[in-house]
Design a protein around this motif. Structure first.
Motif, PDB file in Angstrom:
ATOM      1  N   VAL A  43       0.859  -1.183   0.000  1.00 40.81           N
ATOM      2  CA  VAL A  43       0.000   0.000   0.000  1.00 40.81           C
ATOM      3  C   VAL A  43       0.896   1.234   0.000  1.00 40.81           C
ATOM      4  CG1 VAL A  43      -1.906   1.214   1.106  1.00 40.81           C
ATOM      5  CG2 VAL A  43      -1.696  -1.280   1.363  1.00 40.81           C
ATOM      6  N   ILE A  44       0.732   2.077  -1.016  1.00 39.07           N
ATOM      7  CA  ILE A  44       1.522   3.305  -1.140  1.00 39.07           C
ATOM      8  C   ILE A  44       0.596   4.498  -0.940  1.00 39.07           C
ATOM      9  CG2 ILE A  44       3.039   4.663  -2.618  1.00 39.07           C
ATOM     10  CD1 ILE A  44       3.720   2.148  -4.145  1.00 39.07           C
TER      11      ILE A  44
ATOM     12  N   VAL B 106      -2.961   4.808  -2.779  1.00 41.05           N
ATOM     13  CA  VAL B 106      -3.992   5.629  -2.142  1.00 41.05           C
ATOM     14  C   VAL B 106      -3.669   7.090  -2.416  1.00 41.05           C
ATOM     15  CG1 VAL B 106      -5.118   6.229   0.025  1.00 41.05           C
ATOM     16  CG2 VAL B 106      -4.310   3.881  -0.352  1.00 41.05           C
ATOM     17  N   VAL B 107      -4.606   7.797  -3.050  1.00 40.22           N
ATOM     18  CA  VAL B 107      -4.337   9.168  -3.482  1.00 40.22           C
ATOM     19  C   VAL B 107      -5.648   9.945  -3.514  1.00 40.22           C
ATOM     20  CG1 VAL B 107      -4.640   8.663  -5.942  1.00 40.22           C
ATOM     21  CG2 VAL B 107      -3.090  10.509  -5.239  1.00 40.22           C
TER      22      VAL B 107
ATOM     23  N   LYS C 207      -5.728  11.475  -9.320  1.00 38.65           N
ATOM     24  CA  LYS C 207      -5.810  10.128  -9.885  1.00 38.65           C
ATOM     25  C   LYS C 207      -5.272  10.076 -11.315  1.00 38.65           C
ATOM     26  CE  LYS C 207      -9.129   6.437 -10.933  1.00 38.65           C
ATOM     27  NZ  LYS C 207     -10.558   6.015 -10.841  1.00 38.65           N
ATOM     28  N   ASP C 208      -5.679  11.014 -12.157  1.00 37.01           N
ATOM     29  CA  ASP C 208      -5.250  10.995 -13.560  1.00 37.01           C
ATOM     30  C   ASP C 208      -3.746  11.183 -13.685  1.00 37.01           C
ATOM     31  OD1 ASP C 208      -7.825  10.579 -14.406  1.00 37.01           O
ATOM     32  OD2 ASP C 208      -8.239  12.696 -14.805  1.00 37.01           O
ATOM     33  N   LEU C 209      -3.166  11.998 -12.807  1.00 40.33           N
ATOM     34  CA  LEU C 209      -1.727  12.205 -12.847  1.00 40.33           C
ATOM     35  C   LEU C 209      -0.986  10.913 -12.518  1.00 40.33           C
ATOM     36  CD1 LEU C 209       0.673  14.059 -13.194  1.00 40.33           C
ATOM     37  CD2 LEU C 209       0.390  14.823 -10.832  1.00 40.33           C
TER      38      LEU C 209
ATOM     39  N   GLU D 192      -3.694  -1.064  -8.315  1.00 39.91           N
ATOM     40  CA  GLU D 192      -5.084  -0.632  -8.156  1.00 39.91           C
ATOM     41  C   GLU D 192      -5.061   0.713  -7.441  1.00 39.91           C
ATOM     42  OE1 GLU D 192      -9.159  -1.791  -5.698  1.00 39.91           O
ATOM     43  OE2 GLU D 192      -7.791  -3.395  -6.315  1.00 39.91           O
ATOM     44  N   ILE D 193      -5.705   1.711  -8.034  1.00 43.79           N
ATOM     45  CA  ILE D 193      -5.719   3.053  -7.454  1.00 43.79           C
ATOM     46  C   ILE D 193      -6.970   3.225  -6.600  1.00 43.79           C
ATOM     47  CG2 ILE D 193      -5.716   5.527  -7.940  1.00 43.79           C
ATOM     48  CD1 ILE D 193      -4.299   4.921 -10.565  1.00 43.79           C
TER      49      ILE D 193
END
Length: 446
Positions: A8-9, A55-56, A61-63, A74-75
């Motif tokens: 998990v990042i 995790v953002v 997300k698009d970046l 998986e975002i």
């Protein structure tokens, strides 16, 4: 066979790297040796990951998608960040039993496999530390097992007389800095904690909970082996300290054969200038006559005028630099435009900043204010400080902070006396600070 984790990042904006970062250019997209920080970290953690969860915030997300392409990823997005531990508990059903957690801002000479293998000895909980001359954590340990942790070297909260006397081999140090890289069994996500910050608030509680039964393991490395980018200084270190560990096409004036091959391959135009060894350059670089680049990192699509000197600096992509300029120990952000006769040392230039005329400066930040940003910042050297609209309110908070820390330090004086009288194995036990000093006020301010 390499053991696998659910990784998990957590990607944050990275406000500690102002003025380089903006909402359009968050920390994880910053280049390190001309590769994005996120891309480097994905490549580093990939060998030990069967699945990678990023995790953002939704707006970024698009970046993230534009930077990385990996079928394992998986975002997971949030409108508002809810805290590391809360998010981990919410996604725990997606995770396998063994979990790796980190911030995606590490640069390492050692590979992730070597570090993670230390976890499999006990399969309990492993934290990673870097040795520092002066760290930011107060760490109590015994036989490389974590007995006490606090993310503040001036606070002794939680250290009791009983703890000192019952563990006569415990050592306290401020020279081991915890990196935000953890390996743990998913069972440790079952604790009911409401605190927001994992490292500052929750981890000390977990350390205290486990110290008498299954104490957390410590993996300690030299700071030249692994570092976390937490400041402008460590960002510079990441580029320069690790530059010689990787293979690059580097132009040197003493190697005409390499020069010719490199120019043809990367469409670089050298017009009688000197690009000394240890300089990494990107594609489409144009440099004017009699300019000199030494020990620097130059991005792609950069134009440099004539008679310009660049030393120990980072020039990011799409930067235009004029003639008769001088840069030393500087960071120049993406798409900055530097006019002629700019002479700067130990300065940082933000994304898209444009100089209006010649200038000579040291230890300054040059910031292009973005109307989308909700706070202005004043940059002083390698530190940042928010400018509050209501200083009276903030000063009141500082006074409360001082009062609280004074009370904690007073409660722990007897602990310090015991340590000294018993000559217990103290590595580097820091004394309570004088809260009337400027340094203490800055700690409170944070």
């Amino acid at each position: 066979m390499v053991h696998q984790f659910s990784t998990v990042i957590f990607l944050g904006p990275g406000n500690d790297l102002c003025p380089l970062i903006t909402k359009k250019l968050p920390k994880f997209s910053l280049p390190v040796l001309n590769e994005s920080l996120l891309d480097l970290n994905i490549k580093w953690i990939d060998p030990i990951s069967d699945k990678i969860f990023i995790v953002v915030l939704e707006e970024l997300k698009d970046l993230v998608k534009n930077i990385v392409e990996n079928p394992k990823i998986e975002i997971i997005t949030y409108q508002d960040y809810e805290g590391t531990y809360t998010v981990l508990r919410e996604i725990s059903s997606k995770l396998k039993d063994d979990v790796a957690i980190f911030k995606g801002d590490l640069i390492a000479k050692i590979d992730a496999v070597q570090i993670s293998e230390k976890y499999w000895v006990s399969k309990n909980f492993l934290t990673v530390f870097a040795k520092k001359k002066k760290g930011i954590d107060l760490v109590g340990f015994k036989d490389n097992k974590l007995m006490y942790y606090h993310h503040d070297t001036t606070t002794f909260k939680g250290i009791s007389n009983k703890m000192i006397l019952n563990n006569n081999k415990i050592s306290f140090s401020t020279k081991n800095e915890m990196l935000q890289l953890y390996f743990l069994n998913k069972k440790h996500l079952n604790y009911d904690y409401d605190e927001f910050s994992f490292q500052t608030d929750i981890l000390p509680l977990i350390v205290s909970r486990l110290k008498d039964t299954q104490p957390i393991e410590m993996a300690i490395f030299d700071e030249n082996e692994i570092l976390q980018i937490r400041s402008l200084k460590t960002y510079m270190d990441a580029n320069f300290s690790f530059k010689n560990e990787r293979e690059f096409d580097v132009y040197t004036e003493n190697s005409s054969e390499l020069c010719s091959e490199y120019i043809n391959k990367n469409r670089v135009s050298f017009k009688g200038h000197k690009n000394e060894s240890n300089t990494v350059t990107g594609t489409n670089l144009v440099v004017g006559e009699n300019s000199k680049i030494t020990n620097s990192v130059i991005g792609k699509n950069v134009t440099i005028g004539i008679n310009t000197k660049i030393k120990n600096s980072i020039i990011m992509d799409s930067v235009k630099i004029g003639s008769n300029c001088f840069f030393e120990n500087c960071i120049v952000g993406h798409k900055a435009v530097v006019c002629d006769q700019v002479n700067i040392t130990n300065c940082q230039i933000s994304y898209g900043y444009q100089f209006e005329g010649p200038i000579k400066a040291k230890k300054r930040g040059f910031i292009k204010f973005d109307p989308e940003d909700d706070k202005n910042v004043e940059v002083i050297g390698f530190t940042t400080k928010y400018l509050f609209e209501d200083r009276d309110q903030e000063n009141a908070k500082i006074q409360d902070c001082k009062k609280s820390e004074n009370e904690e330090n007073a409660d722990n004086k007897n602990v310090l006396d015991i340590c000294k009288s018993k000559n217990i194995g103290l590595v580097d036990f820091i004394e309570p600070v004088d809260l009337s000093s400027n340094d203490s006020q800055q700690k409170c301010d944070k």
